[in-house]
Design a protein around this motif. Structure first.
Motif, short mmCIF file in Angstrom:
data_model
loop_
_atom_site.label_atom_id
_atom_site.label_comp_id
_atom_site.label_asym_id
_atom_site.label_seq_id
_atom_site.Cartn_x
_atom_site.Cartn_y
_atom_site.Cartn_z
N ASP A 11 0.81 -1.22 0.00
CA ASP A 11 0.00 0.00 0.00
C ASP A 11 0.84 1.28 0.00
OD1 ASP A 11 0.83 -0.51 2.62
OD2 ASP A 11 -0.96 0.39 3.50
N VAL A 12 2.16 1.17 0.08
CA VAL A 12 3.01 2.37 0.05
C VAL A 12 3.97 2.36 -1.14
CG1 VAL A 12 2.91 2.71 2.54
CG2 VAL A 12 4.76 1.36 1.57
N ILE A 13 3.74 1.50 -2.10
CA ILE A 13 4.66 1.35 -3.23
C ILE A 13 4.04 1.95 -4.50
CG2 ILE A 13 3.85 -0.92 -3.94
CD1 ILE A 13 6.72 -1.72 -4.42
N ASN A 14 4.90 2.45 -5.37
CA ASN A 14 4.47 2.93 -6.68
C ASN A 14 5.56 2.57 -7.68
OD1 ASN A 14 2.74 4.24 -8.50
ND2 ASN A 14 3.99 6.08 -8.41
N PRO A 25 16.49 1.85 -21.68
CA PRO A 25 15.13 1.89 -22.23
C PRO A 25 14.14 1.01 -21.48
CG PRO A 25 16.60 0.68 -23.70
CD PRO A 25 17.45 1.30 -22.64
N ASN A 26 14.63 0.08 -20.68
CA ASN A 26 13.76 -0.82 -19.93
C ASN A 26 13.87 -0.56 -18.42
OD1 ASN A 26 13.10 -2.13 -22.38
ND2 ASN A 26 14.98 -3.29 -22.24
N GLY A 27 13.89 0.71 -18.05
CA GLY A 27 14.07 1.08 -16.65
C GLY A 27 12.75 1.26 -15.91
N LEU A 28 12.75 0.85 -14.66
CA LEU A 28 11.56 0.95 -13.80
C LEU A 28 12.00 1.54 -12.46
CD1 LEU A 28 8.51 0.09 -13.70
CD2 LEU A 28 9.29 -2.00 -12.58
N GLN A 29 11.27 2.55 -12.01
CA GLN A 29 11.53 3.15 -10.71
C GLN A 29 10.45 2.70 -9.75
OE1 GLN A 29 11.65 7.43 -10.71
NE2 GLN A 29 11.90 7.58 -8.51
N ILE A 30 10.86 2.11 -8.64
CA ILE A 30 9.93 1.68 -7.60
C ILE A 30 10.11 2.63 -6.43
CG2 ILE A 30 9.26 -0.19 -6.05
CD1 ILE A 30 10.43 -2.11 -8.20
N THR A 31 9.06 3.33 -6.07
CA THR A 31 9.10 4.33 -5.00
C THR A 31 8.27 3.83 -3.84
OG1 THR A 31 9.23 6.05 -6.69
CG2 THR A 31 8.66 6.76 -4.48
N ASP A 53 6.26 -6.93 -17.25
CA ASP A 53 5.69 -7.97 -16.39
C ASP A 53 5.82 -7.58 -14.91
OD1 ASP A 53 4.95 -9.46 -18.59
OD2 ASP A 53 6.57 -10.94 -18.37
N TRP A 54 6.98 -7.05 -14.51
CA TRP A 54 7.17 -6.58 -13.13
C TRP A 54 6.17 -5.47 -12.81
CZ3 TRP A 54 10.30 -7.34 -8.81
CH2 TRP A 54 11.18 -8.42 -8.90
N PHE A 55 6.06 -4.50 -13.71
CA PHE A 55 5.13 -3.38 -13.52
C PHE A 55 3.70 -3.90 -13.36
CE2 PHE A 55 2.16 -0.27 -15.24
CZ PHE A 55 2.45 0.84 -14.48
N ASN A 56 3.29 -4.77 -14.27
CA ASN A 56 1.93 -5.30 -14.22
C ASN A 56 1.69 -6.14 -12.97
OD1 ASN A 56 1.05 -4.08 -16.58
ND2 ASN A 56 1.69 -5.80 -17.85
N ALA A 57 2.68 -6.86 -12.51
CA ALA A 57 2.54 -7.66 -11.28
C ALA A 57 2.33 -6.74 -10.08
CB ALA A 57 3.77 -8.54 -11.07
N ILE A 58 3.11 -5.68 -9.99
CA ILE A 58 2.96 -4.73 -8.88
C ILE A 58 1.58 -4.10 -8.91
CG2 ILE A 58 3.74 -2.48 -7.99
CD1 ILE A 58 6.60 -3.37 -8.92
N GLN A 62 -1.53 -4.51 -6.15
CA GLN A 62 -2.14 -3.32 -5.54
C GLN A 62 -3.65 -3.31 -5.75
OE1 GLN A 62 0.26 -0.28 -7.44
NE2 GLN A 62 1.13 0.25 -5.45
N PHE A 63 -4.08 -3.65 -6.94
CA PHE A 63 -5.51 -3.68 -7.24
C PHE A 63 -6.21 -4.69 -6.34
CE2 PHE A 63 -9.15 -5.25 -9.72
CZ PHE A 63 -9.85 -4.07 -9.86
N HIS A 64 -5.63 -5.87 -6.22
CA HIS A 64 -6.22 -6.90 -5.36
C HIS A 64 -6.27 -6.43 -3.90
CE1 HIS A 64 -7.34 -10.82 -3.84
NE2 HIS A 64 -6.34 -10.74 -2.98
N TYR A 65 -5.19 -5.82 -3.43
CA TYR A 65 -5.14 -5.30 -2.06
C TYR A 65 -6.28 -4.29 -1.83
CZ TYR A 65 -3.55 -2.58 1.94
OH TYR A 65 -3.47 -1.92 3.15
N LEU A 66 -6.48 -3.39 -2.77
CA LEU A 66 -7.54 -2.38 -2.62
C LEU A 66 -8.93 -3.01 -2.71
CD1 LEU A 66 -5.99 0.54 -4.66
CD2 LEU A 66 -6.30 0.43 -2.18
#
Length: 78
Positions: A11-14, A25-31, A53-58, A62-66
């Motif tokens: 609940d605190v991740i983005n 070109p394939n960079g992801l920032q997790i905050t 796939d990592w982005f969609n999994a996160i 989150q959607f399931h948690y909410l």
């Protein structure tokens, strides 16, 4: 090490795509928040599909948690 360096509550991740900031070109920032401060983890992979796939999994978790936290809310509200 057999223990993770950090456990991050969902609940605190983005997650956002950040190819320019990371320089890949394939960079992801997790905050996430820790001790009332914003922290970042930058990840990349040679495969764009892997990062998506990592982005969609996160986002899926989150959607399931909410949905569990707010069971009467519609999908659009969540």
């Amino acid at each position: 090490a057999k223990e993770p360096k950090i456990n991050i509550k969902i609940d605190v991740i983005n997650a956002t795509f950040q190819p320019v900031k990371i320089g890949n070109p394939n960079g992801l920032q997790i905050t996430y928040l820790k001790d009332n401060k914003t922290r970042n983890i930058f990840v990349y992979h040679e495969s764009g599909k892997e990062v998506v796939d990592w982005f969609n999994a996160i986002r899926s978790v989150q959607f399931h948690y909410l949905k569990v936290a707010f069971p009467i809310a519609s999908d659009n509200e969540v």
